[in-house]
Enzyme design. Structure first.
Site, PDB file in Angstrom:
ATOM      1  N   HIS A 137       0.790  -1.218  -0.042  1.00 52.20           N
ATOM      2  CA  HIS A 137       0.069  -0.043   0.031  1.00 52.20           C
ATOM      3  C   HIS A 137       1.044   1.268  -0.035  1.00 52.20           C
ATOM      4  O   HIS A 137       2.111   1.271   0.705  1.00 52.20           O
ATOM      5  CB  HIS A 137      -0.927  -0.157   1.346  1.00 52.20           C
ATOM      6  CG  HIS A 137      -1.703   1.041   1.274  1.00 52.20           C
ATOM      7  ND1 HIS A 137      -1.648   2.181   1.615  1.00 52.20           N
ATOM      8  CD2 HIS A 137      -3.281   0.918   1.188  1.00 52.20           C
ATOM      9  CE1 HIS A 137      -2.831   2.847   1.796  1.00 52.20           C
ATOM     10  NE2 HIS A 137      -3.727   2.187   1.641  1.00 52.20           N
ATOM     11  N   ASP A 215       2.849  -4.143   7.950  1.00 49.51           N
ATOM     12  CA  ASP A 215       1.450  -3.566   7.990  1.00 49.51           C
ATOM     13  C   ASP A 215       0.486  -4.633   7.976  1.00 49.51           C
ATOM     14  O   ASP A 215       0.129  -5.190   7.011  1.00 49.51           O
ATOM     15  CB  ASP A 215       1.779  -2.843   6.615  1.00 49.51           C
ATOM     16  CG  ASP A 215       0.417  -2.371   6.081  1.00 49.51           C
ATOM     17  OD1 ASP A 215      -0.586  -2.241   6.833  1.00 49.51           O
ATOM     18  OD2 ASP A 215       0.444  -1.732   4.874  1.00 49.51           O
ATOM     19  N   GLN A 218      -4.694  -4.847   6.829  1.00 50.79           N
ATOM     20  CA  GLN A 218      -6.135  -5.696   6.273  1.00 50.79           C
ATOM     21  C   GLN A 218      -5.756  -7.185   7.221  1.00 50.79           C
ATOM     22  O   GLN A 218      -6.660  -8.102   6.824  1.00 50.79           O
ATOM     23  CB  GLN A 218      -5.499  -6.228   4.942  1.00 50.79           C
ATOM     24  CG  GLN A 218      -5.820  -5.047   4.055  1.00 50.79           C
ATOM     25  CD  GLN A 218      -7.052  -4.605   3.778  1.00 50.79           C
ATOM     26  OE1 GLN A 218      -7.962  -5.235   4.009  1.00 50.79           O
ATOM     27  NE2 GLN A 218      -7.239  -3.093   3.341  1.00 50.79           N
ATOM     28  N   LYS A 241     -10.780  -0.406   9.994  1.00 51.65           N
ATOM     29  CA  LYS A 241     -10.733  -1.631   9.215  1.00 51.65           C
ATOM     30  C   LYS A 241     -10.912  -2.925  10.089  1.00 51.65           C
ATOM     31  O   LYS A 241     -11.122  -4.130   9.769  1.00 51.65           O
ATOM     32  CB  LYS A 241      -9.535  -1.978   8.616  1.00 51.65           C
ATOM     33  CG  LYS A 241      -9.394  -1.043   7.385  1.00 51.65           C
ATOM     34  CD  LYS A 241      -8.183  -1.021   6.372  1.00 51.65           C
ATOM     35  CE  LYS A 241      -8.055   0.023   5.445  1.00 51.65           C
ATOM     36  NZ  LYS A 241      -6.772   0.061   4.837  1.00 51.65           N
ATOM     37  N   CYS A 379      -4.902   2.425  -3.698  1.00 47.98           N
ATOM     38  CA  CYS A 379      -3.496   2.961  -3.047  1.00 47.98           C
ATOM     39  C   CYS A 379      -2.328   2.058  -3.226  1.00 47.98           C
ATOM     40  O   CYS A 379      -1.621   1.906  -2.218  1.00 47.98           O
ATOM     41  CB  CYS A 379      -4.011   3.149  -1.437  1.00 47.98           C
ATOM     42  SG  CYS A 379      -5.103   4.600  -1.152  1.00 47.98           S
TER      43      CYS A 379
HETATM   44  C1  LIG Z   1      -6.058   0.750   4.653  1.00 48.55           C
HETATM   45  C2  LIG Z   1      -4.525   0.408   4.563  1.00 48.55           C
HETATM   46  C3  LIG Z   1      -3.569   1.013   4.896  1.00 48.55           C
HETATM   47  C4  LIG Z   1      -3.869   2.564   5.423  1.00 48.55           C
HETATM   48  O1  LIG Z   1      -4.430   2.403   6.646  1.00 48.55           O
HETATM   49  P1  LIG Z   1      -5.023   3.985   7.104  1.00 48.55           P
HETATM   50  O2  LIG Z   1      -6.124   3.540   7.811  1.00 48.55           O
HETATM   51  O3  LIG Z   1      -5.448   4.704   5.834  1.00 48.55           O
HETATM   52  O4  LIG Z   1      -3.915   4.559   7.592  1.00 48.55           O
HETATM   53  C5  LIG Z   1      -2.146   0.790   4.893  1.00 48.55           C
HETATM   54  N1  LIG Z   1      -1.917  -0.599   4.421  1.00 48.55           N
HETATM   55  C6  LIG Z   1      -2.983  -1.358   3.947  1.00 48.55           C
HETATM   56  C7  LIG Z   1      -2.571  -2.613   3.512  1.00 48.55           C
HETATM   57  C8  LIG Z   1      -4.311  -1.200   3.919  1.00 48.55           C
HETATM   58  O5  LIG Z   1      -5.205  -1.826   3.533  1.00 48.55           O
END
Ligand SMILES: *Cc1c(COP(=O)(O)O)cnc(C)c1O
Length: 421
Positions: A137, A215, A218, A241, A379
């Site tokens: 992302h 990260d 998800q 999320k 993104c």
């Molecule tokens: C949504 C997402 C982000 C960013 O999250 P934010 O809540 O917008 O800061 C980063 N990495 C992944 C894989 C995402 O799905």
């Protein structure tokens, strides 16, 4: 005409016996969009909130809201207790060793920027490397590029196969340069659904003394995450999320690393003593929580995790996996529909293109049917470049989605196909 609240949710036969009840816990799902039942399949962008979360936020503002960590009055004490209880809930949810390792941020994006700025700032110099993967992302790319600009370090990118699986040999080869100072990778790709082999990737990096950031934006809502079992150094995720409010996120970091890092921002609440000559910083986690945080939002995140625990993350994961298999099989029957991301280990989202139809047109037509999906680059523009497409359409599932909703999606896509033929 009946009020939206009087609409019954979609029928949920043939599913987990509890699905109808779960759906009722999400007030937003009971409404109609363009005269059709809302079918919300944009969960990888943001998930809807159960009543418990809405109530927790509302209760905070209605009954005990005040600033935290400073007041001597009762409301401040109650807010502080609720805020710190949420930290403990987060700690237990990802099995961190201590609450001092849980930093509240604005979201995954800020969590990664915190590490890039604070951890990265002092340790990197010209010639050093940061290793990411090709399926990141933007929020796990751009903070590192900024760090590279500041320090002269170089960003390295691990490639993946057409199916969307990392090439582990290549990953090791890149780790072996002797210059990698940090590895950062996405646990589950929001563009492809790939579940990366986190434990293996971390072990490979640690075998070379390279710290790792994951990260997990998800991942946390879709598979159990145990940061001690993973042994990751940093783990970042967002509340919105995982059924919680937006504007709140978490950075987990190993205590020794966080203690050695300088503050990310300066201000109130992160200090022990301030004089004009010198300032002593507060202990963890306050050192990294400058200023008044999103108090009610953090409390809402705690309620979201309590809710998810009550349903059971394993149950949710199994339900979503069944939906993924069902949707994948049904979508594959549509001629000209091409699914992007077919990793063996895959989370509950399907990104696709449909011959002759632009993803934005697909999204717009589905919206007329009450179906919310995502169309765009998610993104993750480098992923689109990897496959040579400008954008994809993406349906992504959560605890409350049903097999019937997949049927609505598939029926609508057959209509789109006919329109564009
Ligand atoms: C949504 C997402 C982000 C960013 O999250 P934010 O809540 O917008 O800061 C980063 N990495 C992944 C894989 C995402 O799905």
């Amino acid at each position: 005409m009946s009020a939206p609240s009087a609409l019954s949710p979609l029928p949920a036969k043939s599913y987990e016996p509890d699905l109808a009840r779960i759906r009722l816990e999400f007030p937003i799902l009971g409404q109609k969009i363009h005269g059709k039942h809302l079918v919300y399949l944009d969960n990888a962008a943001s998930v809807q909130k159960p009543r418990d979360v809405i109530k927790a936020v509302s209760d905070c503002y209605s009954h005990y809201y005040a600033n935290i960590h400073r007041g001597v009055h009762l409301l401040s004490e109650r807010s502080t207790t609720a805020y710190e209880n949420a930290r403990e809930t987060v700690r237990a949810f990802i099995n961190a060793a201590s609450g001092q390792e849980i930093i509240f941020t604005r979201g995954t994006t800020e969590s990664i920027n915190l590490v890039a700025s604070s951890f990265g700032g002092s340790r990197f110099q010209s010639g050093d490397e940061i290793l990411i993967t090709g399926m990141e992302h933007h929020s796990n790319i751009v903070p590192w590029q900024l760090l590279c600009e500041r320090t002269g370090a170089t960003l390295k990118v691990a490639p993946f196969t057409d199916a969307g699986e990392l090439l582990l040999d290549e990953y090791e080869r890149l780790l072996d340069s002797g210059r990698v100072k940090l590895a950062a990778f996405v646990h589950i790709s929001n563009a492809l659904g790939t579940i990366n082999p986190a434990k293996t990737l971390i072990e490979l990096a640690h075998a070379r003394n390279i710290p790792v950031l994951v990260d997990g934006a998800q991942a946390v809502a879709h598979l159990p995450v145990d940061v001690q079992a993973l042994d990751c150094d940093f783990y970042a995720f967002s509340s919105h999320k995982i059924y919680g409010p937006s504007g709140v996120g978490v950075l987990y970091g190993k205590q020794a690393l966080l203690e050695a890092m300088p503050p990310y921002q300066g201000g109130g609440d992160m200090i022990r003593l301030v004089t004009f000559e010198k300032t002593e910083y507060a202990d963890l986690p306050n050192k990294f929580e400058a200023g008044t945080p999103n108090i009610a939002g953090v409390i809402g995140l705690g309620a979201a995790l309590d809710w998810l625990n009550s349903v059971g993350l394993e149950t949710v994961a199994a339900h979503e996996h069944a939906l993924l298999n069902y949707a994948t099989a049904k979508l594959a029957e549509i001629p000209g529909l091409n699914i992007m991301g077919t990793a063996r280990d895959k989370a509950a989202l399907v990104a696709f293109t449909l011959r002759g139809a632009h993803p934005h047109d697909i999204g717009t037509i589905l919206d007329r049917e009450g179906i919310a999906i995502r169309a765009g680059h998610h993104c993750a523009q480098p992923v689109m470049q990897r496959y040579g497409v400008p954008a994809t359409a993406r349906a992504s599932f959560a605890a409350y989605n049903s097999r019937e909703e997949v049927d609505y999606l598939v029926d609508a896509l057959w209509k789109v196909k006919e329109l564009f033929e």
